[in-house]
Design an enzyme around this catalytic site. Structure first.
Site, PDB file in Angstrom:
ATOM      1  N   HIS A 289      55.196  39.233   5.580  1.00 22.52           N
ATOM      2  CA  HIS A 289      55.895  37.990   5.913  1.00 22.52           C
ATOM      3  C   HIS A 289      56.068  37.209   4.617  1.00 22.52           C
ATOM      4  CE1 HIS A 289      56.830  34.080   7.580  1.00 22.52           C
ATOM      5  NE2 HIS A 289      56.786  34.551   8.817  1.00 22.52           N
ATOM      6  N   HIS A 332      46.364  30.569   6.603  1.00 17.15           N
ATOM      7  CA  HIS A 332      46.725  29.954   5.324  1.00 17.15           C
ATOM      8  C   HIS A 332      45.804  28.782   5.005  1.00 17.15           C
ATOM      9  CE1 HIS A 332      50.227  28.109   2.752  1.00 17.15           C
ATOM     10  NE2 HIS A 332      49.411  28.843   2.023  1.00 17.15           N
ATOM     11  N   GLU A 338      51.367  19.852   4.752  1.00 17.13           N
ATOM     12  CA  GLU A 338      52.407  20.288   5.672  1.00 17.13           C
ATOM     13  C   GLU A 338      52.470  19.403   6.917  1.00 17.13           C
ATOM     14  OE1 GLU A 338      51.864  24.393   6.666  1.00 17.13           O
ATOM     15  OE2 GLU A 338      51.206  24.957   4.649  1.00 17.13           O
ATOM     16  N   TYR A 347      57.534  27.497  18.694  1.00 15.94           N
ATOM     17  CA  TYR A 347      57.253  27.951  17.331  1.00 15.94           C
ATOM     18  C   TYR A 347      56.463  29.244  17.414  1.00 15.94           C
ATOM     19  CZ  TYR A 347      55.245  27.890  12.607  1.00 15.94           C
ATOM     20  OH  TYR A 347      54.856  28.218  11.331  1.00 15.94           O
ATOM     21  N   HIS A 368      44.736  26.871   8.568  1.00 13.13           N
ATOM     22  CA  HIS A 368      45.586  26.894   9.756  1.00 13.13           C
ATOM     23  C   HIS A 368      46.239  28.261   9.872  1.00 13.13           C
ATOM     24  CE1 HIS A 368      48.131  25.593   6.387  1.00 13.13           C
ATOM     25  NE2 HIS A 368      49.126  26.189   7.012  1.00 13.13           N
TER      26      HIS A 368
END
EC number: 1.13.11.5
Length: 435
Positions: A289, A332, A338, A347, A368
């Site tokens: 990704h 992450h 963010e 989402y 997160h």
């Protein structure tokens, strides 16, 4: 009230960063100079500067306005009794935060009174950082407004808006955005019974397109898809309130003429709109990704090279084809900060709890990633090509910590159990490698 425009008031000019020009009446734009002694139509010439005079030409932003009355024709501003409630920064809080969608008010509330402060990076008198708001309104503005504190990026989530600016008219709807330069006067009319959305007030350098690097000369948000108004003006002498936001406070004065009396203009310090559905999404066609920076629509550079003051990033419909890959956004811990919102759909990193009109905040080094349900499904999924459809999430990512407002930390929309989505993460560890 006399309103003058071209035959199609909502025609637009195409491009990004152009030296645009437009006139609502022939002769409004002087030829060969900016400030004639006597304008042919008796208009006043006024320069609207978005950068210092001495910046590099490639960075300079300014527009010349030719208007019936100069902006200087106003009495003293008075501090308003009604301010943006709860915008003071709350106590330091490193926790991951998420909010449900904010309600549309029951009583009449216009766009400015409907501002809900969620987070900010620093004092608005500094030349960097951002402030983040949600708006929820059910009444069109009768007054005019401008922010001396920063450039406004407006992201509608519900309800169409007509934004009357000094340069002309912008109509936007959910899945479109509008950007208004610092100091530009505007009025918001609701084209539906109510409206809700998000605002990023950029206190730093003006937003611009990101560099494309090895992507090449095309891709992401293409310049020709950005639309700027054509000249449109009101000619009246009816009293109108003008509100400005200055260092976070609201101040008001009253004019004896319309602030939207610009008959012609030229320059590059302009308002514009963009349809997020036209974004040319880039992604992997092999494995893994890619970093979410490939979804950047607009960026404001920060002081450190390569680190943005603010990136506006979207997560649009797209094909997922990566082989032998955990396809959702990975787990992450980020140097950057963010703030996320959801315009439409769902989402792909959250199975539940993150709804259209809601928001989340993951500050510097807050761990997160996908919730447990999403992670389990992704690990077990048969990796066929599939398309993520009916979705549009976005992120305001900044190099500065976003401090939640006092209102954001005390409102009923704040989810007390957000951390629970990572509870009981399935243990899949095996000392023997899978065959």
């Amino acid at each position: 009230m006399a309103i003058h425009s071209r035959s199609d008031a909502l025609a637009y000019q195409s491009g990004f960063g152009n030296q645009f020009s437009s006139e609502a009446l022939p002769g409004a734009l002087p030829i060969g100079q900016n400030s004639p002694q006597k304008h042919p139509l008796g208009l006043y010439a006024e320069q609207f500067s978005g950068t210092a005079f001495t910046v590099a030409r490639s960075e300079a932003r300014r527009t010349w306005l030719y208007r019936i009355k100069p902006s200087a024709a106003h009495p003293r501003y008075q501090r308003m009794g009604r301010q943006i409630a709860g915008q003071e920064q709350g106590p330091i809080n490193p926790n991951r935060l998420r909010w449900n969608a904010f309600d549309i008010p029951a009583e009449p509330v216009d766009f400015i009174d409907g501002l809900i402060p969620l987070a900010s990076t620093s004092a608005a008198d500094q030349a960097d950082g951002v402030s983040v708001y949600v708006y929820a309104a059910n009444t069109s503005m009768q007054r005019a407004f401008f922010s001396a504190d920063g450039e406004w990026l407006i992201v509608p989530q519900q309800g169409r808006l007509r934004i009357i600016t000094e340069l002309g008219l912008l109509d936007i709807e959910p899945l479109e955005i509008a950007v208004l330069p610092r100091g530009m006067k505007f009025r918001v009319q609701l084209l539906d019974s109510s409206a809700r959305g998000y605002i990023c007030e950029n206190h730093g350098c003006a937003l611009r397109l990101p560099e494309l690097g090895p992507i090449g000369s095309n891709g992401l948000a293409n310049p020709r898809d950005f639309l700027t108004p054509v000249a449109w003006f009101e000619d009246n002498q009816q009293p109108v309130e003008l509100v400005q936001k200055f260092l976070g406070e609201l101040w008001s004065t009253h004019l004896e003429h319309s602030p939207f009396d610009v008959v012609g203009w030229h320059g590059n310090n302009v308002a514009y709109k963009y349809d997020l559905r036209r974004f040319n999404t880039i992604g992997t066609v092999s494995y893994d990704h890619p970093d979410p920076s490939i979804f950047t629509v607009l960026t404001s550079p920060g002081a450190a090279h390569g680190q943005a003051n603010i990136d506006f990033v979207i997560f649009p419909p797209r094909w997922m084809v990566a082989e032998n890959t955990f396809r959702p956004p990975w787990f992450h811990r980020n140097l950057m900060n963010e703030f996320m919102g959801l315009i439409d759909g769902a989402y792909d990193a959250k199975a539940e709890g993150f709804m259209p009109g809601g928001a989340s905040l993951h500050n510097c080094m807050s761990a997160h990633g996908p919730d447990n349900v999403t992670a389990e499904k992704a690990i077990a999924a048969e990796l066929k090509p599939h398309k993520i459809e009916n979705t549009m999430a976005f992120m305001f990512e900044t190099g500065k910590v976003l401090r939640p407002s006092r209102h954001a930390l005390g409102c009923p929309q704040l989810q007390a159990d957000y951390d629970a989505c990572w509870n009981d993460m399935t243990r899949t560890f095996n000392k023997e490698p899978r065959r």
